[in-house]
Design an enzyme around this catalytic site. Structure first.
Site, PDB file in Angstrom:
ATOM      1  N   LYS A 111       0.726  -1.199  -0.141  1.00 61.14           N
ATOM      2  CA  LYS A 111       0.012  -0.060   0.248  1.00 61.14           C
ATOM      3  C   LYS A 111       0.864   1.354   0.066  1.00 61.14           C
ATOM      4  O   LYS A 111       0.360   1.970  -0.547  1.00 61.14           O
ATOM      5  CB  LYS A 111      -0.896  -0.004   1.326  1.00 61.14           C
ATOM      6  CG  LYS A 111      -1.971  -0.933   1.085  1.00 61.14           C
ATOM      7  CD  LYS A 111      -3.233  -0.702   2.383  1.00 61.14           C
ATOM      8  CE  LYS A 111      -4.269  -1.761   1.818  1.00 61.14           C
ATOM      9  NZ  LYS A 111      -5.232  -1.869   3.174  1.00 61.14           N
ATOM     10  N   LYS A 205      -7.870 -11.769  -8.603  1.00 60.73           N
ATOM     11  CA  LYS A 205      -9.016 -11.923  -7.537  1.00 60.73           C
ATOM     12  C   LYS A 205      -9.900 -10.765  -7.487  1.00 60.73           C
ATOM     13  O   LYS A 205      -9.653  -9.695  -7.927  1.00 60.73           O
ATOM     14  CB  LYS A 205      -8.171 -11.924  -6.026  1.00 60.73           C
ATOM     15  CG  LYS A 205      -8.810 -12.397  -4.771  1.00 60.73           C
ATOM     16  CD  LYS A 205      -8.050 -12.440  -3.895  1.00 60.73           C
ATOM     17  CE  LYS A 205      -8.904 -12.184  -2.486  1.00 60.73           C
ATOM     18  NZ  LYS A 205      -8.125 -12.267  -1.110  1.00 60.73           N
ATOM     19  N   LYS A 208     -12.694  -4.648  -5.790  1.00 56.63           N
ATOM     20  CA  LYS A 208     -13.444  -3.423  -6.150  1.00 56.63           C
ATOM     21  C   LYS A 208     -12.331  -2.598  -7.119  1.00 56.63           C
ATOM     22  O   LYS A 208     -12.482  -2.052  -8.030  1.00 56.63           O
ATOM     23  CB  LYS A 208     -13.900  -2.635  -4.920  1.00 56.63           C
ATOM     24  CG  LYS A 208     -15.160  -3.091  -4.681  1.00 56.63           C
ATOM     25  CD  LYS A 208     -15.721  -2.344  -3.292  1.00 56.63           C
ATOM     26  CE  LYS A 208     -15.133  -2.674  -2.120  1.00 56.63           C
ATOM     27  NZ  LYS A 208     -15.667  -3.723  -1.499  1.00 56.63           N
TER      28      LYS A 208
END
Ligand code: SF4
Length: 337
Positions: A111, A205, A208
């Site tokens: 991240k 996978k 969103k």
């Protein structure tokens, strides 16, 4: 009865990957364990966000979890920010967590790579996660393989706190130090088989951020508009080309939604080119409807009666605050506050 804790971020509409990979499992587990499901809204603010949207998403997530079968008469559904002790315990655990352990967390590295400026909250995220679990002294946490590292950190933190602040037993350990009672259980992973649901692009996978999802509450028309062009076995170019179901995401969705007899039929029809991919997808859409119609119906009922959602969250908050107060009472006393 053993207690399990699980958290879910209010980060937008639940999709069928979330449902099959987590929520459906919790609906089953709630009958076997004292289950706490927390909408972890403090976790949702480590990246830039809109407050009004957060409020709406928290409400929508509660609605969808209840519609999916989380039963407030069986499990405890609560919102993390309704229980301020989460952040109090997180601060305390921060003081015994080495920086290096946090910097090594894979999710942080991934991240942080995409951020110009990295907030400390993103680094400390796993400490808040440890606090979430330890606050309720949960014995087990249902996790996927990719979350084991975070849970391991929670276990290490629990062990470290127990060794430093657990109540002395009056006995000595081999190294001469005082033996202490463990107050926090070291939470064990509850690894249950859940399907890894790929996105409709068949590449990654379902998520969103990849834009490859089917929302749990989407209309049948919208689901079909997404299923129709979804990627299948690339070797099935012509209708007469036989396929390999195991490499096709549609087949894996059949395994999640269709009956065993239908799954068997899909495999045979695919291998023998007995039907085309559109036929196969139509059957999948029907199977999905069987499971999703009752969820949509419950969601519509809850949307018409939002007081039911508020009541479930209020009851959950009351129980969680009680448990949190008990834990923090002991923690404060043993730590000298
Ligand atoms: S027939 Fe079904 S399982 Fe086979 S490739 Fe097409 S969509 Fe996939």
């Amino acid at each position: 009865m053993s207690r399990i804790f699980t958290g879910i971020q209010p980060s937008g509409e639940l999709h069928i990957g979330n449902y099959l990979g987590a929520v459906k499992n919790w609906v089953r587990l709630q009958h076997e364990f004292d289950t706490i499901v927390s909408i972890v809204d403090y976790h949702a603010i480590t990246l830039p966000y809109d407050p009004a949207q957060l409020r709406q998403r928290r409400h929508d997530l509660a609605l969808t979890l209840l519609a999916s079968g989380i039963d407030p008469n069986v499990a405890t559904l609560c919102v993390q920010s309704h229980v301020p002790e989460h952040t109090e315990l997180a601060w305390i655990l921060n003081t015994i967590t080495p920086l290096g352990e946090l910097e090594r967390q894979t999710q942080f590295k991934e991240k942080a790579r995409h951020q110009e400026s990295v907030a400390a909250g993103l680094l400390n995220y796993p400490v808040l996660q440890a606090a979430d679990i330890l606050l309720y002294r949960a014995d087990k946490v249902p996790v996927g393989e990719d979350q084991i590292q975070h849970l391991e950190l929670s276990r290490v933190v629990a062990r470290r706190w127990n060794a430093s602040f657990g109540r002395p037993t009056g006995r000595r350990l081999d190294d001469g130090s005082a033996e202490r009672e463990a107050f926090f259980p070291e939470p064990q992973p509850l690894l249950t088989h859940t399907p890894r649901v790929m996105g409709l692009d068949g590449k990654a996978k379902m998520s969103k951020s990849m834009g490859n999802t089917i929302g749990l509450l989407e209309s049948p028309e919208s689901i079909w508009a997404k299923l129709r062009p979804a990627v299948t076995d690339p070797k099935r170019i012509k209708r007469t080309d036989p396929g390999t179901p195991e490499i096709c995401n549609i087949y894996h969705l059949h395994r999640a939604f269709s009956t065993p007899a239908t799954v068997e039929h899909v495999a045979v029809q695919c291998r023998t080119a007995g039907w085309g991919c559109i036929d196969c997808k139509k059957v999948l859409a029907e199977s999905m409807e069987t499971e999703l119609v009752p969820i949509r119906r419950r969601a519509a009922e809850l949307a018409a009666q939002p007081a039911q959602i508020d009541a479930a969250l209020a009851a959950g908050a009351e129980r969680c605050r009680q448990l949190a107060r008990e834990t923090m009472g002991v923690v404060r006393e043993l730590m000298g506050f």
